[in-house]
Design an enzyme around this catalytic site. Structure first.
Site, PDB file in Angstrom:
ATOM      1  N   SER A  27       0.699  -1.206  -0.098  1.00  0.00           N
ATOM      2  CA  SER A  27      -0.052   0.145   0.064  1.00  0.00           C
ATOM      3  C   SER A  27       0.969   1.071   0.058  1.00  0.00           C
ATOM      4  CB  SER A  27      -0.923   0.193   1.205  1.00  0.00           C
ATOM      5  OG  SER A  27      -1.684  -0.889   1.364  1.00  0.00           O
ATOM      6  N   HIS A  58      -3.966   0.616  -5.270  1.00  0.00           N
ATOM      7  CA  HIS A  58      -3.218  -0.457  -5.931  1.00  0.00           C
ATOM      8  C   HIS A  58      -3.732  -0.650  -7.302  1.00  0.00           C
ATOM      9  CE1 HIS A  58      -1.643  -2.445  -2.345  1.00  0.00           C
ATOM     10  NE2 HIS A  58      -2.687  -2.116  -1.931  1.00  0.00           N
ATOM     11  N   HIS A  80      -4.805  -9.540  -1.802  1.00  0.00           N
ATOM     12  CA  HIS A  80      -4.811  -9.855  -0.360  1.00  0.00           C
ATOM     13  C   HIS A  80      -5.973 -10.857  -0.401  1.00  0.00           C
ATOM     14  CE1 HIS A  80      -3.446  -5.722  -0.494  1.00  0.00           C
ATOM     15  NE2 HIS A  80      -2.825  -5.946   0.520  1.00  0.00           N
ATOM     16  N   GLU A  83      -9.601  -9.635  -0.040  1.00  0.00           N
ATOM     17  CA  GLU A  83     -10.377  -9.098  -1.107  1.00  0.00           C
ATOM     18  C   GLU A  83     -11.460 -10.356  -1.807  1.00  0.00           C
ATOM     19  OE1 GLU A  83      -7.908  -6.932  -4.271  1.00  0.00           O
ATOM     20  OE2 GLU A  83      -6.204  -7.727  -2.970  1.00  0.00           O
ATOM     21  N   ALA A 110       2.819  -2.428   4.163  1.00  0.00           N
ATOM     22  CA  ALA A 110       2.414  -1.305   5.161  1.00  0.00           C
ATOM     23  C   ALA A 110       1.833  -2.118   6.420  1.00  0.00           C
ATOM     24  CB  ALA A 110       1.249  -0.441   4.925  1.00  0.00           C
ATOM     25  N   MET A 208      -1.948  -7.110   6.794  1.00  0.00           N
ATOM     26  CA  MET A 208      -3.178  -8.176   6.137  1.00  0.00           C
ATOM     27  C   MET A 208      -2.572  -8.815   4.916  1.00  0.00           C
ATOM     28  SD  MET A 208      -6.285  -5.409   6.312  1.00  0.00           S
ATOM     29  CE  MET A 208      -6.283  -4.287   7.734  1.00  0.00           C
ATOM     30  N   SER A 209      -1.247  -9.065   4.724  1.00  0.00           N
ATOM     31  CA  SER A 209      -0.663  -9.294   3.693  1.00  0.00           C
ATOM     32  C   SER A 209       0.733 -10.325   3.842  1.00  0.00           C
ATOM     33  CB  SER A 209      -0.272  -8.468   2.608  1.00  0.00           C
ATOM     34  OG  SER A 209       0.723  -7.651   3.075  1.00  0.00           O
ATOM     35  N   HIS A 244      -7.254   3.728   6.600  1.00  0.00           N
ATOM     36  CA  HIS A 244      -6.543   3.713   5.366  1.00  0.00           C
ATOM     37  C   HIS A 244      -5.891   4.762   4.799  1.00  0.00           C
ATOM     38  CE1 HIS A 244      -5.154   1.554   1.853  1.00  0.00           C
ATOM     39  NE2 HIS A 244      -5.892   2.073   0.952  1.00  0.00           N
TER      40      HIS A 244
HETATM   41  N1  HPA Z   1      -3.047  -3.327  10.810  1.00  0.00           N
HETATM   42  C1  HPA Z   1      -3.400  -4.298   9.901  1.00  0.00           C
HETATM   43  N2  HPA Z   1      -2.896  -4.069   8.739  1.00  0.00           N
HETATM   44  C2  HPA Z   1      -2.179  -2.920   8.632  1.00  0.00           C
HETATM   45  C3  HPA Z   1      -2.127  -1.974   9.733  1.00  0.00           C
HETATM   46  C4  HPA Z   1      -2.778  -2.369  10.998  1.00  0.00           C
HETATM   47  O1  HPA Z   1      -2.803  -1.682  12.040  1.00  0.00           O
HETATM   48  N3  HPA Z   1      -1.497  -0.724   9.248  1.00  0.00           N
HETATM   49  C5  HPA Z   1      -1.251  -0.921   7.985  1.00  0.00           C
HETATM   50  N4  HPA Z   1      -1.686  -2.213   7.495  1.00  0.00           N
END
Ligand code: HPA
Length: 273
Positions: A27, A58, A80, A83, A110, A208-209, A244
């Site tokens: 991200s 993305h 992901h 998705e 991220a 989340m990835s 986000h």
């Molecule tokens: N949690 C999950 N995924 C993320 C986060 C978070 O705090 N920050 C960026 N991606």
């Protein structure tokens, strides 16, 4: 021909170079491909069997080109699980990279910081992972031609590559932290209680990835480096709400530092050839 060989044929009809390394850009980090020379982009939708991305930030294409002199391919936008993709599809690109002859993969993401010595804007080299997604891309028939049924996971990242990167960063003033990344399925951010649980189980970062791709890369023997950008402190740590937009804006803010670290990581590969 299996599906990854079909994907490779399509890609090889479009490109003239042989990429040596692959980058998966998380991200807000897809901008790195702007620094490629002689870029050739292939939309995911043009590759048979390739899934499509849906998340904001993305774009969904493979970009081939030279990055600081090294022929590479980057995924602008990753898949992901949240998705709705099948867990195996999430890792298709890794097996395509294997088919393309790639030996080194740099995964970026991220992440939320759980370790209280981290701050938003830090870059962390991931040294281990916790699979709290409880999904596994290797479930089902084993792809025997790519790897064994029960792959070893005792060393996730390539210790030589990471050690060389750390050496290159000495005296640059750029700090690279280290930590364990925990996969949470998302797409909601975690609750404070979940973060306390992940902390108890040894996580320094949450995202989340990444974990599916890490498992696939270890399965098929691609050497890995994983860099997380701490875009926020995880839920409950600073009592702030997570969004986000904030994740993407922190990822933007650290672009210069992040680009430098990736450049050193790529130079490490150039000089080891
Ligand atoms: N949690 C999950 N995924 C993320 C986060 C978070 O705090 N920050 C960026 N991606």
């Amino acid at each position: 021909m299996n599906i990854f060989e079909v994907m490779k044929e399509e890609v090889n009809e479009r490109i003239k170079m042989t990429p040596k390394a692959a980058l998966i850009l998380g991200s807000g980090l897809g901008y790195l491909t702007e620094h490629f020379s002689e870029p050739i982009a292939i939309e995911y939708s043009e590759i048979p069997g390739f899934p499509k991305t849906t998340v904001e930030g993305h774009s969904g294409r493979l970009v081939f080109g030279y990055f600081h002199g090294l022929p590479v391919v980057a995924m602008e936008g990753r898949f992901h699980y949240y998705e709705g993709h099948n867990i195996r599809d999430v890792t298709s690109p890794v097996y395509l990279f294997k088919e393309l002859g790639i030996e080194h993969l740099l995964i970026t993401n991220a992440a939320g910081g759980i370790n209280r010595s981290f701050s938003p804007g830090d870059i962390v080299a991931v040294t281990d992972v916790v699979n709290f997604g409880f999904r596994n891309p290797l479930r089902g028939v084993n792809y025997e031609q790519y790897g064994v049924r029960f792959p070893d996971m005792s060393e996730i990242v390539d210790s030589l590559w990471l050690a060389d990167l750390k050496t290159r960063l000495q005296n640059t003033g750029i700090e690279l932290k280290e930590g364990t990344y925990c996969w949470a399925l998302g797409p909601n951010y975690e609750t404070p209680a979940e973060i306390r649980a992940f902390e108890f189980f040894g996580a320094d970062l949450v995202g989340m990835s990444t974990v599916p791709e890490v498992i696939a890369a270890r399965h098929c023997g691609i050497k890995l480096l994983v860099l997380s950008c701490v875009t926020n402190m995880a839920s409950g740590i600073l009592k702030e709400k997570l969004s986000h937009a904030d994740v993407v804006s922190t990822a933007r803010r650290i672009r210069p530092k992040f680009s430098s670290i990736v450049r050193y990581a790529i130079e490490s590969l150039l000089e080891s050839k």
